[in-house]
Scaffold this active site. Structure first.
Site, PDB file in Angstrom:
ATOM      1  N   LEU A   1      79.436 -35.214  31.989  1.00 45.62           N
ATOM      2  CA  LEU A   1      78.339 -34.489  32.627  1.00 45.62           C
ATOM      3  C   LEU A   1      77.212 -34.263  31.631  1.00 45.62           C
ATOM      4  O   LEU A   1      77.448 -33.828  30.503  1.00 45.62           O
ATOM      5  CB  LEU A   1      78.847 -33.144  33.154  1.00 45.62           C
ATOM      6  CG  LEU A   1      77.781 -32.227  33.759  1.00 45.62           C
ATOM      7  CD1 LEU A   1      77.157 -32.841  35.005  1.00 45.62           C
ATOM      8  CD2 LEU A   1      78.380 -30.864  34.077  1.00 45.62           C
ATOM      9  N   HIS A   2      76.006 -34.576  32.038  1.00 40.98           N
ATOM     10  CA  HIS A   2      74.837 -34.294  31.210  1.00 40.98           C
ATOM     11  C   HIS A   2      73.630 -34.056  32.103  1.00 40.98           C
ATOM     12  O   HIS A   2      73.475 -34.675  33.144  1.00 40.98           O
ATOM     13  CB  HIS A   2      74.558 -35.399  30.187  1.00 40.98           C
ATOM     14  CG  HIS A   2      74.438 -36.783  30.738  1.00 40.98           C
ATOM     15  ND1 HIS A   2      75.499 -37.525  31.179  1.00 40.98           N
ATOM     16  CD2 HIS A   2      73.349 -37.568  30.897  1.00 40.98           C
ATOM     17  CE1 HIS A   2      75.088 -38.714  31.593  1.00 40.98           C
ATOM     18  NE2 HIS A   2      73.775 -38.765  31.428  1.00 40.98           N
ATOM     19  N   VAL A   3      72.817 -33.101  31.664  1.00 40.47           N
ATOM     20  CA  VAL A   3      71.607 -32.747  32.382  1.00 40.47           C
ATOM     21  C   VAL A   3      70.419 -33.196  31.551  1.00 40.47           C
ATOM     22  O   VAL A   3      70.333 -32.897  30.357  1.00 40.47           O
ATOM     23  CB  VAL A   3      71.537 -31.226  32.646  1.00 40.47           C
ATOM     24  CG1 VAL A   3      70.227 -30.855  33.320  1.00 40.47           C
ATOM     25  CG2 VAL A   3      72.728 -30.771  33.482  1.00 40.47           C
TER      26      VAL A   3
END
Length: 138
Positions: A94-96
């Site tokens: 997960l990465h924003v």
């Protein structure tokens, strides 16, 4: 812990230009930025998608802080904040993305083509299908 590129950055095994690191998240510059100052915020805990994260509050408070810092620190007019889940997710962690934006910065084609619902009934049917898949209130 996973063994992907972002897990290596979190563990300090791979170099990155860190912006912030704490017990919840690590934020660092994207090596292939949309614009200079493009930051990736990743949870310290290895999860692949947003649905896998559990309590999103602490993580997204870090994303919020980074978005403010990008605007203030880079004198940006705003930010584009985005998450890919599986599709178009180049690293399975997960990465924003927090991308600085300026008026007339030339960002084109980054957004997907838009469509329309054929009718209000079709839109209502889509809304109902999604609502039915949400957990109940109690």
């Amino acid at each position: 812990m996973g063994t992907d590129l972002f897990c290596e950055i979190v563990a300090g095994e791979r170099q990155a230009h860190l912006v912030r690191s704490d017990e919840v998240a690590v934020a660092f510059l994207d090596t292939r930025p949309v614009f200079k100052g493009h930051v990736l915020v990743v949870p310290r805990l290895h999860v692949e998608t947003l649905a896998d994260l559990g309590d999103v509050g602490p993580f997204f408070s870090r994303v919020q802080a980074v978005a403010r810092a990008v605007e203030e620190g880079l004198e940006a007019g705003g930010t584009f904040v985005a998450v890919n889940n599986r599709i178009s997710q180049s690293v399975p962690h997960l990465h924003v993305h927090v991308v600085p934006r300026h008026r007339k910065d030339g960002l084109r084609g980054f957004f997907w083509p838009r469509t329309r619902y054929d009718s209000a009934e079709e839109a209502a049917a889509y809304a109902a299908r999604i609502a039915a898949a949400l957990p109940g209130d109690g």
